[in-house]
Design an enzyme around this catalytic site. Structure first.
Site, PDB file in Angstrom:
ATOM      1  N   GLU A 245       0.901  -1.261   0.177  1.00  0.00           N
ATOM      2  CA  GLU A 245       0.365  -0.269   0.124  1.00  0.00           C
ATOM      3  C   GLU A 245       1.192   1.182   0.089  1.00  0.00           C
ATOM      4  O   GLU A 245       0.578   2.112  -0.885  1.00  0.00           O
ATOM      5  CB  GLU A 245      -1.158  -0.157   1.329  1.00  0.00           C
ATOM      6  CG  GLU A 245      -1.924   1.251   1.259  1.00  0.00           C
ATOM      7  CD  GLU A 245      -3.138   0.790   1.963  1.00  0.00           C
ATOM      8  OE1 GLU A 245      -3.868  -0.205   2.035  1.00  0.00           O
ATOM      9  OE2 GLU A 245      -3.080   2.005   3.662  1.00  0.00           O
ATOM     10  N   ARG A 271      -3.280  33.623 -17.052  1.00  0.00           N
ATOM     11  CA  ARG A 271      -3.689  34.175 -16.464  1.00  0.00           C
ATOM     12  C   ARG A 271      -2.529  35.608 -16.516  1.00  0.00           C
ATOM     13  O   ARG A 271      -0.824  35.312 -15.884  1.00  0.00           O
ATOM     14  CB  ARG A 271      -3.229  33.596 -14.905  1.00  0.00           C
ATOM     15  CG  ARG A 271      -3.887  35.136 -13.874  1.00  0.00           C
ATOM     16  CD  ARG A 271      -5.699  35.646 -13.751  1.00  0.00           C
ATOM     17  NE  ARG A 271      -6.115  35.760 -12.894  1.00  0.00           N
ATOM     18  CZ  ARG A 271      -6.878  36.427 -12.733  1.00  0.00           C
ATOM     19  NH1 ARG A 271      -8.039  36.566 -13.357  1.00  0.00           N
ATOM     20  NH2 ARG A 271      -7.519  37.253 -11.347  1.00  0.00           N
ATOM     21  N   GLN A 282       8.543  35.639 -11.348  1.00  0.00           N
ATOM     22  CA  GLN A 282       9.401  34.048  -9.858  1.00  0.00           C
ATOM     23  C   GLN A 282       8.645  33.820  -9.446  1.00  0.00           C
ATOM     24  O   GLN A 282       8.360  32.321  -8.422  1.00  0.00           O
ATOM     25  CB  GLN A 282      10.637  34.198  -9.737  1.00  0.00           C
ATOM     26  CG  GLN A 282      11.987  34.808 -11.125  1.00  0.00           C
ATOM     27  CD  GLN A 282      13.538  34.955 -10.703  1.00  0.00           C
ATOM     28  OE1 GLN A 282      13.755  35.786  -9.414  1.00  0.00           O
ATOM     29  NE2 GLN A 282      14.226  34.532 -11.331  1.00  0.00           N
TER      30      GLN A 282
END
Ligand SMILES: Cc1cc2nc3c(=O)[nH]c(=O)nc-3n(C[C@H](O)[C@H](O)[C@H](O)COP(=O)(O)OP(=O)(O)OC[C@H]3O[C@@H](n4cnc5c(N)ncnc54)[C@H](O)[C@@H]3O)c2cc1C
Length: 382
Positions: A245, A271, A282
């Site tokens: 798992e 955007r 940055q």
């Protein structure tokens, strides 16, 4: 060392990404809000044997090797934004199907693996108890001999798939004095067992489309053929299932990271603020670069652990390293994805908002991050 996918692995990846994108993503936000387990989508995944990726074909599974199955899970995490469904499949596959495949008798495998692989049987794993979580082997659920069977008494909690499970792989003490060393036994308990009861689904922060509950055993009688792997073999079975798992669930996270990275890049390119794409700042591009580094490093750790499943004598440390890094990386990557989208990333129903809520759970299940650090420290002789 060759890090490229084989032609077959690439084909498998493409198949599952295409399936997940076209079949699994509709209505995820609504299901998440309503906390609905999508049983019909579970069955669609079963048609592709996603719940039986490792299971040999003769028992109704896809018969994939561990690394290829891990690549398939990564593709699921990438293609499907339903973190709850992805998790429910993994909890079923890794903590229930793997133990039955590895430790069941031929008769047990023929009885359960075909249905588990095609999704017609839903399985849950019941180890955690109200007073034993991280110290799972301190469990107090008892299984006492009764004729040729056993009677189970005790309470389990945080049982993923519990409310909808047909079969519950349950760990109980058959010899409390022996404890971890031969005192714990794994049982396959069917839902229709008199004395077995599950509580209502928990209301939780993330993974809301997978259901989790308490499980109560009140003089629940099982036949001797419900024992998995022999009386006293439970600790080893559970520990092995956790190795699988911790390794393979990380694949879902890697796929999710890739999806979030691409979402963030897309938004950062389009955007505009102050006349510039925000990706030119940055403050946005560097966290996105860090997302890429986390993804690539996590993928290598996870592939390494997966390639050693079934080969190395003990992969507990590899699995713990991969699980710790990947689950924590997913939280960081999800947070950076939200940051990239600004206020929109926080609005209920937005993919990044749900991803961040889902990510938190990964640092808790299969052993918390602290427990993974304990395992690694132990292997370092500390
Ligand atoms: C989404 C989800 C799904 C789950 N699914 C299942 C399931 O299907 N079946 C199942 O049996 N269980 C399941 N669990 C339970 C899970 O395994 C436990 O939550 C986990 O083991 C931690 O146990 P606990 O919650 O009781 O926390 P506790 O053990 O009480 O821990 C509380 C805090 O103490 C820290 N801590 C505890 N012991 C130590 C230690 N020795 N050293 C350092 N720090 C320590 C922990 O890291 C944690 O931060 C699930 C949990 C979650 C969140």
């Amino acid at each position: 060392m060759d890090f490229s996918l084989s032609g077959e692995q690439q084909q498998l990846r493409d198949e599952i990404v295409a399936f997940a994108r076209s079949e699994l993503n509709g209505g995820t936000a609504e299901r998440d809000r309503a906390q609905t387990f999508p049983h019909e989508l579970w069955l669609k995944c079963g048609e592709r044997r996603l719940q039986g990726l490792f299971v040999p074909e003769e028992y109704g599974g896809r018969g994939l090797d561990p690394l290829s199955a891990t690549i398939a899970l990564e593709a699921l995490g990438y293609g499907s934004g339903d973190g709850g469904l992805n998790f429910a499949i993994c909890a079923h596959l890794l903590a229930c199907v793997v133990p039955i495949w590895k430790h069941g008798t031929d008769e047990q495998k023929r009885r359960y693996l075909p249905g588990l692989s095609n999704g017609s049987i839903v399985a849950a794993n019941a180890m955690s108890e109200p007073d034993s979580g991280s110290d799972a082997f301190a469990l107090t659920t008892r299984a006492q001999p009764d004729g040729d069977g056993f009677r189970l008494n005790g309470t389990k909690t945080f049982c993923s798939n519990g409310p909808c499970a047909d079969l519950i792989v349950t760990y109980a003490a058959t010899d409390p004095a022996k404890g971890y060393y031969g005192g714990i036994t794994a049982f396959m308990v069917r839902r229709d067992t008199p004395g077995l009861r599950t509580g209502p689904p928990f209301d939780k922060l993330g993974l809301r489309t997978s259901h989790m509950s308490e499980v109560f055993f009140e003089d629940a009688r099982v036949e001797g053929n419900a024992v998995l792997g022999g009386v006293g073999a439970g600790s080893g079975i559970f520990a092995q299932s956790m190795d699988w798992e911790r390794t393979c669930l990380g694949a879902i996270h890697i796929g999710a990271m890739q999806r979030l990275l691409e979402l963030a890049i897309g938004h950062a390119r389009t955007r505009k603020m102050s006349g510039e794409a925000i990706g030119k700042f940055q403050g946005i591009s560097h966290p996105i670069a860090d997302m890429k580094v986390q993804l690539e490093a996590g993928r290598l750790l996870m592939y390494r652990a997966a390639s050693r499943l079934d080969h190395a004598r003990d992969i507990a440390m590899d699995a713990a390293i991969a699980k710790l890094f990947v689950s924590e990386a997913l939280v960081a990557v999800s947070q950076d994805a939200v940051r990239t989208f600004g206020g929109y990333g926080l609005i209920e129903g937005h993919e990044t908002e749900r991803a961040l809520r889902d990510a938190v759970a990964g640092t808790l299940y299969s052993g918390t991050s602290e427990i993974q650090r304990n395992i690694i420290s132990r292997w370092l002789g500390l």
